[in-house]
Design a protein around this motif. Structure first.
Motif, PDB file in Angstrom:
ATOM      1  N   PRO A  40      15.413 -10.946 -15.480  1.00 50.71           N
ATOM      2  CA  PRO A  40      15.289 -12.382 -15.181  1.00 50.71           C
ATOM      3  C   PRO A  40      14.810 -13.203 -16.382  1.00 50.71           C
ATOM      4  N   LEU A  41      13.894 -12.628 -17.159  1.00 54.74           N
ATOM      5  CA  LEU A  41      13.421 -13.331 -18.350  1.00 54.74           C
ATOM      6  C   LEU A  41      14.556 -13.518 -19.357  1.00 54.74           C
ATOM      7  N   LEU A  42      15.341 -12.476 -19.575  1.00 59.66           N
ATOM      8  CA  LEU A  42      16.478 -12.568 -20.483  1.00 59.66           C
ATOM      9  C   LEU A  42      17.483 -13.615 -20.002  1.00 59.66           C
ATOM     10  N   MET A  43      17.755 -13.626 -18.714  1.00 62.10           N
ATOM     11  CA  MET A  43      18.710 -14.596 -18.173  1.00 62.10           C
ATOM     12  C   MET A  43      18.194 -16.024 -18.305  1.00 62.10           C
ATOM     13  N   LEU A  44      16.897 -16.228 -18.090  1.00 65.63           N
ATOM     14  CA  LEU A  44      16.329 -17.562 -18.251  1.00 65.63           C
ATOM     15  C   LEU A  44      16.405 -18.032 -19.700  1.00 65.63           C
ATOM     16  N   VAL A  45      16.118 -17.130 -20.637  1.00 65.58           N
ATOM     17  CA  VAL A  45      16.190 -17.495 -22.056  1.00 65.58           C
ATOM     18  C   VAL A  45      17.618 -17.846 -22.452  1.00 65.58           C
ATOM     19  N   LEU A  46      18.573 -17.026 -22.022  1.00 69.39           N
ATOM     20  CA  LEU A  46      19.972 -17.308 -22.348  1.00 69.39           C
ATOM     21  C   LEU A  46      20.459 -18.594 -21.686  1.00 69.39           C
ATOM     22  N   HIS A  47      20.000 -18.855 -20.479  1.00 65.62           N
ATOM     23  CA  HIS A  47      20.381 -20.096 -19.798  1.00 65.62           C
ATOM     24  C   HIS A  47      19.737 -21.311 -20.473  1.00 65.62           C
ATOM     25  N   ALA A  48      18.510 -21.134 -20.990  1.00 63.04           N
ATOM     26  CA  ALA A  48      17.845 -22.240 -21.694  1.00 63.04           C
ATOM     27  C   ALA A  48      18.523 -22.534 -23.026  1.00 63.04           C
ATOM     28  N   ILE A  49      19.064 -21.521 -23.679  1.00 57.96           N
ATOM     29  CA  ILE A  49      19.757 -21.720 -24.948  1.00 57.96           C
ATOM     30  C   ILE A  49      21.015 -22.548 -24.742  1.00 57.96           C
ATOM     31  N   ASP A  50      21.780 -22.220 -23.704  1.00 63.37           N
ATOM     32  CA  ASP A  50      23.015 -22.960 -23.416  1.00 63.37           C
ATOM     33  C   ASP A  50      23.107 -23.202 -21.913  1.00 63.37           C
ATOM     34  N   THR A  53      26.521 -22.811 -19.795  1.00 63.42           N
ATOM     35  CA  THR A  53      27.197 -21.540 -19.543  1.00 63.42           C
ATOM     36  C   THR A  53      27.110 -21.197 -18.057  1.00 63.42           C
ATOM     37  N   PRO A  54      28.244 -20.833 -17.447  1.00 61.28           N
ATOM     38  CA  PRO A  54      28.198 -20.428 -16.034  1.00 61.28           C
ATOM     39  C   PRO A  54      27.297 -19.208 -15.856  1.00 61.28           C
ATOM     40  N   LEU A  55      26.515 -19.217 -14.803  1.00 55.02           N
ATOM     41  CA  LEU A  55      25.542 -18.153 -14.564  1.00 55.02           C
ATOM     42  C   LEU A  55      26.169 -16.754 -14.461  1.00 55.02           C
ATOM     43  N   PRO A  56      27.358 -16.573 -13.870  1.00 53.02           N
ATOM     44  CA  PRO A  56      27.936 -15.219 -13.855  1.00 53.02           C
ATOM     45  C   PRO A  56      28.220 -14.671 -15.259  1.00 53.02           C
ATOM     46  N   PHE A  57      28.470 -15.540 -16.237  1.00 53.18           N
ATOM     47  CA  PHE A  57      28.700 -15.074 -17.606  1.00 53.18           C
ATOM     48  C   PHE A  57      27.412 -14.545 -18.240  1.00 53.18           C
ATOM     49  N   VAL A  59      24.677 -13.237 -16.007  1.00 57.54           N
ATOM     50  CA  VAL A  59      24.144 -12.217 -15.108  1.00 57.54           C
ATOM     51  C   VAL A  59      24.929 -10.901 -15.193  1.00 57.54           C
ATOM     52  N   VAL A  60      26.243 -10.966 -15.170  1.00 58.96           N
ATOM     53  CA  VAL A  60      27.052  -9.738 -15.155  1.00 58.96           C
ATOM     54  C   VAL A  60      26.836  -8.896 -16.421  1.00 58.96           C
ATOM     55  N   PRO A  61      26.882  -9.463 -17.642  1.00 59.75           N
ATOM     56  CA  PRO A  61      26.600  -8.624 -18.820  1.00 59.75           C
ATOM     57  C   PRO A  61      25.165  -8.092 -18.852  1.00 59.75           C
ATOM     58  N   ALA A  62      24.213  -8.878 -18.353  1.00 62.49           N
ATOM     59  CA  ALA A  62      22.826  -8.409 -18.337  1.00 62.49           C
ATOM     60  C   ALA A  62      22.671  -7.219 -17.398  1.00 62.49           C
ATOM     61  N   LEU A  63      23.299  -7.252 -16.236  1.00 65.68           N
ATOM     62  CA  LEU A  63      23.227  -6.123 -15.305  1.00 65.68           C
ATOM     63  C   LEU A  63      23.974  -4.907 -15.848  1.00 65.68           C
ATOM     64  N   ALA A  64      25.094  -5.139 -16.510  1.00 68.65           N
ATOM     65  CA  ALA A  64      25.837  -4.025 -17.117  1.00 68.65           C
ATOM     66  C   ALA A  64      25.000  -3.366 -18.214  1.00 68.65           C
ATOM     67  N   GLY A  65      24.282  -4.158 -18.986  1.00 65.06           N
ATOM     68  CA  GLY A  65      23.408  -3.618 -20.021  1.00 65.06           C
ATOM     69  C   GLY A  65      22.230  -2.852 -19.450  1.00 65.06           C
ATOM     70  N   ALA A  66      21.798  -3.214 -18.246  1.00 70.08           N
ATOM     71  CA  ALA A  66      20.693  -2.501 -17.610  1.00 70.08           C
ATOM     72  C   ALA A  66      21.109  -1.100 -17.188  1.00 70.08           C
ATOM     73  N   MET A  67      22.393  -0.881 -17.002  1.00 72.89           N
ATOM     74  CA  MET A  67      22.881   0.444 -16.608  1.00 72.89           C
ATOM     75  C   MET A  67      23.054   1.386 -17.809  1.00 72.89           C
ATOM     76  N   LEU A  68      22.951   0.872 -19.024  1.00 75.31           N
ATOM     77  CA  LEU A  68      23.136   1.696 -20.220  1.00 75.31           C
ATOM     78  C   LEU A  68      22.161   2.875 -20.297  1.00 75.31           C
ATOM     79  N   PRO A  69      20.858   2.686 -20.015  1.00 77.45           N
ATOM     80  CA  PRO A  69      19.957   3.852 -20.073  1.00 77.45           C
ATOM     81  C   PRO A  69      20.336   4.953 -19.091  1.00 77.45           C
ATOM     82  N   VAL A  70      20.866   4.577 -17.943  1.00 75.35           N
ATOM     83  CA  VAL A  70      21.286   5.584 -16.973  1.00 75.35           C
ATOM     84  C   VAL A  70      22.449   6.391 -17.531  1.00 75.35           C
TER      85      VAL A  70
END
Length: 155
Positions: A40-50, A53-57, A59-70
């Motif tokens: 959520p912090l990352l999404m807020l920072v990215l949303h504050a920068i621009d 930008t549509p929110l799905p653009f 949220v979806v990459p942030a969630l995909a990146g969260a699956m990388l450690p798995v």
């Protein structure tokens, strides 16, 4: 190192994901905290920068990146092949794994085990197993660690 060849890292699918063992809270806690607080912090920072930008653009990459450690903790294997006796490569493998924080825990002529103590890993989950044959070492362990290991040995 010219006489040593590495195979590609292949993922091992021992059993289907939904039949796998459930993780302990000790393992899940760092990942859940990252998801609950970091994303959520990352999404807020990215949303504050621009803000346009549509929110799905975001949220979806942030969630995909969260699956990388798995994906990086999934089991895999590769082989180190040579024309001479494979036991001569064990010292190089030991040095590379020691630099990655692994310690040798068990050894016999045909198998070597390495373990990296981490508080969030249960039992032997981060372990690397090496099978020694006449002209090859077959290395099994987490995919992320195997990639780092190949890089350390080649350099």
């Amino acid at each position: 190192m010219k006489s040593i060849t590495f195979s590609e890292i292949v993922r091992i699918h021992e059993r289907p994901f939904f039949l796998g063992r459930r993780a302990t809270w000790r393992q899940l806690l760092p990942w859940l905290l990252t998801l609950a607080l970091g994303l959520p912090l990352l999404m807020l920072v990215l949303h504050a920068i621009d803000p346009g930008t549509p929110l799905p653009f975001i949220v979806v990459p942030a969630l995909a990146g969260a699956m990388l450690p798995v994906a990086m903790m999934g089991p895999g294997r590769f082989e180190m092949n040579t024309h001479f006796d494979a036991r001569y490569m064990i010292k190089t493998l030991d040095d590379a794994l020691t630099s990655l924080g692994y310690r040798r825990t068990a050894s016999d002529p045909d198998r070597i085990s390495y373990f990296r103590p981490r508080p969030w890993l249960r039992g032997r989950e981060g372990a690397i197993e090496v099978a020694v044959t006449a002209h090859a070492l077959q290395v099994k362990g987490p995919v992320g660690s195997l990639r780092l290991l190949q890089q350390r040995i080649v350099c």
